[in-house]
Scaffold this motif. Structure first.
Motif, PDB file in Angstrom:
ATOM      1  N   VAL A  83      27.889 110.781  -3.759  1.00 31.05           N
ATOM      2  CA  VAL A  83      27.996 110.106  -2.473  1.00 31.05           C
ATOM      3  C   VAL A  83      26.639 109.499  -2.140  1.00 31.05           C
ATOM      4  N   PHE A  84      26.646 108.196  -1.893  1.00 29.39           N
ATOM      5  CA  PHE A  84      25.454 107.479  -1.463  1.00 29.39           C
ATOM      6  C   PHE A  84      25.552 107.267   0.041  1.00 29.39           C
ATOM      7  N   CYS A  85      24.491 107.608   0.774  1.00 28.29           N
ATOM      8  CA  CYS A  85      24.517 107.471   2.223  1.00 28.29           C
ATOM      9  C   CYS A  85      23.102 107.514   2.777  1.00 28.29           C
ATOM     10  N   GLY A  86      22.986 107.342   4.086  1.00 27.60           N
ATOM     11  CA  GLY A  86      21.688 107.198   4.719  1.00 27.60           C
ATOM     12  C   GLY A  86      20.943 108.497   4.971  1.00 27.60           C
ATOM     13  N   SER A  87      19.616 108.376   5.006  1.00 27.76           N
ATOM     14  CA  SER A  87      18.775 109.499   5.397  1.00 27.76           C
ATOM     15  C   SER A  87      18.494 109.448   6.898  1.00 27.76           C
ATOM     16  N   SER A  88      19.146 108.511   7.585  1.00 30.43           N
ATOM     17  CA  SER A  88      19.149 108.439   9.049  1.00 30.43           C
ATOM     18  C   SER A  88      20.558 108.764   9.520  1.00 30.43           C
TER      19      SER A  88
END
Length: 193
Positions: A6-11
């Motif tokens: 899963v690719f996603c934000g660190s915000s």
């Protein structure tokens, strides 16, 4: 399918739904006994995703390049942490460990990782299901742009059709489980090598 990257934000973004869906996806992956592979951070929706899986006895593998260990504040409670030398090795390792790919809301890094994976599929380097969890229409404009690329002759329809999209996590996982890779023509012919 036993593992999903899963690719996603660190915000966390500007809407609590992004973090809620990330946590829910982590929980669902754990409940379905699918190993979560992700970018190893404990912050942002990355952290919520991992916590959702860990809180429900899921297996979570974090992959992070050495230089980001401090910047992204890596999660110390993972099932396994893999440290790579650079971003390219990170993506290769995440790809090796996964049998499916999902993108949640995120920024430049999320898009870069996701587009590399779909480009590899377009080139015939893998045939894993690739999905977008389109929480609250976050990726509506991106999907419209991809459609424009097809309409204007820059992306073939069969390459666009590789992309699975749903605004519900259970619907997306069902599409991924039922995904049948298309037999696409190879980009490079033997006589061109």
């Amino acid at each position: 399918m036993n593992s999903i990257v899963v690719f996603c934000g660190s915000s966390e973004g500007d809407d609590p739904s992004f973090a809620d869906d990330a946590y829910g996806l982590g929980k669902l992956l754990a409940q379905q006994r699918l190993t979560l592979v992700y970018g190893a951070a404990r912050i942002g929706i990355m952290g919520r995703l991992a916590q959702g899986a860990l809180d429900h006895q899921g297996t979570v593998i974090g992959v992070i390049p050495d230089f980001l260990k401090i910047k992204e504040v890596f999660h110390t409670g993972l099932s396994r942490l893999i440290v790579t030398k650079n971003m390219h090795q990170r993506k290769l390792k995440m790809h090796e460990l996964s049998e499916g790919i999902i993108m949640l809301p995120g920024g430049y890094g999320t898009l870069e990782e996701f587009f590399e994976m779909i480009t590899w599929a377009q080139l015939g380097l893998h045939d894993k299901p690739i999905g977008i969890l389109n929480t609250k229409g976050f990726y509506d404009n991106l999907i419209a742009m991809l459609r424009t690329m097809v309409d204007r002759g820059f992306v073939k329809q069969e390459n666009y059709d590789m992309l699975l999209v749903d605004n519900q996590m259970d619907g997306l996982l069902a599409q991924m489980r039922n995904y049948v890779p298309q037999q696409l023509p190879k980009w490079i012919k033997k006589d061109q090598l």
